[in-house]
Design a protein around this motif. Sequence first.
Motif, PDB file in Angstrom:
ATOM      1  N   UNK A   1       0.790  -1.233   0.000  1.00  0.00           N
ATOM      2  CA  UNK A   1       0.000   0.000   0.000  1.00  0.00           C
ATOM      3  C   UNK A   1       0.816   1.273   0.000  1.00  0.00           C
ATOM      4  N   UNK A   2       2.137   1.156   0.155  1.00  0.00           N
ATOM      5  CA  UNK A   2       3.002   2.336   0.200  1.00  0.00           C
ATOM      6  C   UNK A   2       3.413   2.755  -1.215  1.00  0.00           C
ATOM      7  N   UNK A   3       3.354   4.067  -1.484  1.00  0.00           N
ATOM      8  CA  UNK A   3       3.782   4.595  -2.787  1.00  0.00           C
ATOM      9  C   UNK A   3       5.285   4.805  -2.789  1.00  0.00           C
ATOM     10  N   UNK A   4       5.970   4.250  -3.781  1.00  0.00           N
ATOM     11  CA  UNK A   4       7.415   4.466  -3.936  1.00  0.00           C
ATOM     12  C   UNK A   4       7.645   5.844  -4.543  1.00  0.00           C
ATOM     13  N   UNK A   5       6.871   6.168  -5.573  1.00  0.00           N
ATOM     14  CA  UNK A   5       6.866   7.506  -6.178  1.00  0.00           C
ATOM     15  C   UNK A   5       5.423   7.890  -6.450  1.00  0.00           C
TER      16      UNK A   5
ATOM     17  N   UNK B   1      13.626  -4.078  -8.833  1.00  0.00           N
ATOM     18  CA  UNK B   1      12.783  -4.839  -7.911  1.00  0.00           C
ATOM     19  C   UNK B   1      13.480  -6.145  -7.532  1.00  0.00           C
ATOM     20  N   UNK B   2      13.622  -6.347  -6.227  1.00  0.00           N
ATOM     21  CA  UNK B   2      14.206  -7.591  -5.713  1.00  0.00           C
ATOM     22  C   UNK B   2      13.102  -8.605  -5.443  1.00  0.00           C
ATOM     23  N   UNK B   3      12.063  -8.180  -4.725  1.00  0.00           N
ATOM     24  CA  UNK B   3      10.944  -9.075  -4.419  1.00  0.00           C
ATOM     25  C   UNK B   3       9.679  -8.248  -4.260  1.00  0.00           C
ATOM     26  N   UNK B   4       8.531  -8.928  -4.343  1.00  0.00           N
ATOM     27  CA  UNK B   4       7.259  -8.242  -4.196  1.00  0.00           C
ATOM     28  C   UNK B   4       6.642  -7.870  -5.531  1.00  0.00           C
ATOM     29  N   UNK B   5       5.703  -6.953  -5.496  1.00  0.00           N
ATOM     30  CA  UNK B   5       5.016  -6.491  -6.701  1.00  0.00           C
ATOM     31  C   UNK B   5       4.575  -5.046  -6.509  1.00  0.00           C
ATOM     32  N   UNK B   6       4.642  -4.280  -7.596  1.00  0.00           N
ATOM     33  CA  UNK B   6       4.270  -2.871  -7.534  1.00  0.00           C
ATOM     34  C   UNK B   6       3.386  -2.528  -8.727  1.00  0.00           C
ATOM     35  N   UNK B   7       2.263  -1.844  -8.458  1.00  0.00           N
ATOM     36  CA  UNK B   7       1.325  -1.471  -9.499  1.00  0.00           C
ATOM     37  C   UNK B   7       1.556  -0.035  -9.946  1.00  0.00           C
ATOM     38  N   UNK B   8       1.136   0.254 -11.166  1.00  0.00           N
ATOM     39  CA  UNK B   8       1.302   1.583 -11.758  1.00  0.00           C
ATOM     40  C   UNK B   8      -0.067   2.250 -11.867  1.00  0.00           C
TER      41      UNK B   8
ATOM     42  N   UNK C   1     -11.367  13.740 -11.116  1.00  0.00           N
ATOM     43  CA  UNK C   1     -10.069  13.074 -11.172  1.00  0.00           C
ATOM     44  C   UNK C   1     -10.153  11.702 -10.514  1.00  0.00           C
ATOM     45  N   UNK C   2      -9.693  10.697 -11.208  1.00  0.00           N
ATOM     46  CA  UNK C   2      -9.675   9.333 -10.672  1.00  0.00           C
ATOM     47  C   UNK C   2      -8.304   8.709 -10.910  1.00  0.00           C
ATOM     48  N   UNK C   3      -7.923   7.807 -10.032  1.00  0.00           N
ATOM     49  CA  UNK C   3      -6.655   7.088 -10.172  1.00  0.00           C
ATOM     50  C   UNK C   3      -6.931   5.753 -10.846  1.00  0.00           C
ATOM     51  N   UNK C   4      -6.305   5.548 -12.001  1.00  0.00           N
ATOM     52  CA  UNK C   4      -6.561   4.350 -12.802  1.00  0.00           C
ATOM     53  C   UNK C   4      -5.300   3.496 -12.904  1.00  0.00           C
ATOM     54  N   UNK C   5      -5.445   2.205 -12.653  1.00  0.00           N
ATOM     55  CA  UNK C   5      -4.295   1.311 -12.767  1.00  0.00           C
ATOM     56  C   UNK C   5      -4.014   1.036 -14.240  1.00  0.00           C
TER      57      UNK C   5
ATOM     58  N   UNK D   1       3.642   4.791  -8.449  1.00  0.00           N
ATOM     59  CA  UNK D   1       4.004   3.375  -8.363  1.00  0.00           C
ATOM     60  C   UNK D   1       3.875   2.960  -6.911  1.00  0.00           C
ATOM     61  N   UNK D   2       2.975   2.011  -6.658  1.00  0.00           N
ATOM     62  CA  UNK D   2       2.623   1.636  -5.291  1.00  0.00           C
ATOM     63  C   UNK D   2       2.799   0.135  -5.090  1.00  0.00           C
ATOM     64  N   UNK D   3       3.353  -0.237  -3.946  1.00  0.00           N
ATOM     65  CA  UNK D   3       3.547  -1.656  -3.633  1.00  0.00           C
ATOM     66  C   UNK D   3       2.197  -2.328  -3.376  1.00  0.00           C
TER      67      UNK D   3
END
Length: 204
Positions: free
Chosen positions: A87-91, A103-110, A120-124, A150-152
């Motif tokens: 749930x944390x945003x990297x940027x 990325x070493x491990x995990x998954x991050x969505x854009x 205004x809406x946030x779209x993956x 980019x959010x984990x």
Amino acid sequence: SSVVAHNDVAPTPQQGEEKRPRPRLKRNALTIDHSFKVYLKTTVEKSSENRALIKSSIKNNSLFNDFTDADLEGFIDVFTPKSFEEGTAVVRQGETVDSFYVVDSGALDIFVNMGDGRKKTETQVGVPYRRGGTFGELALLYDVPQASTIRASEDSDLWEITRMAFRGLQLKIEQKAHEMKLTQLESVKIGEHMMSEVMDLSQL
């Protein structure tokens, strides 16, 4: 004698005449950070597995295409570990960032913000970043707003290199290559004299 009358009234625009083009708004120029010139390298210890992951991720990236294997090892030295909880945003979109990530491990969505104001809406978008994925190339070169968030989507471990580290090492590599060329030129003969005796190589 006849008098010719002159019409001082400006003629009205005729139908079909071209309109004057609107003045174009000036765009802000990209700025380049020069603080890398005083960069001091700090090596971060890594396992051979971690080094192999980073190398395989960056060696085909356009930013690192022109570097030798030895150069790449120097860049790998300075990558630092970063962890992000789910749930944390990297940027975040619109923010100015200065880091490139592997990325070493995990998954991050854009995510990208669509619309304005209340609409205004946030779209993956796109495909999530997973092990071996990279992002942040432009951040190593320019101060430009981030185009997306980019959010984990799960706890994730990344490897980070900052713009200062990248540009600092790049400068050192370029300086070393220049010094090697000068050393080679010193042994070149011009007639009966060495090139270093004929000209000041420090000016090249």
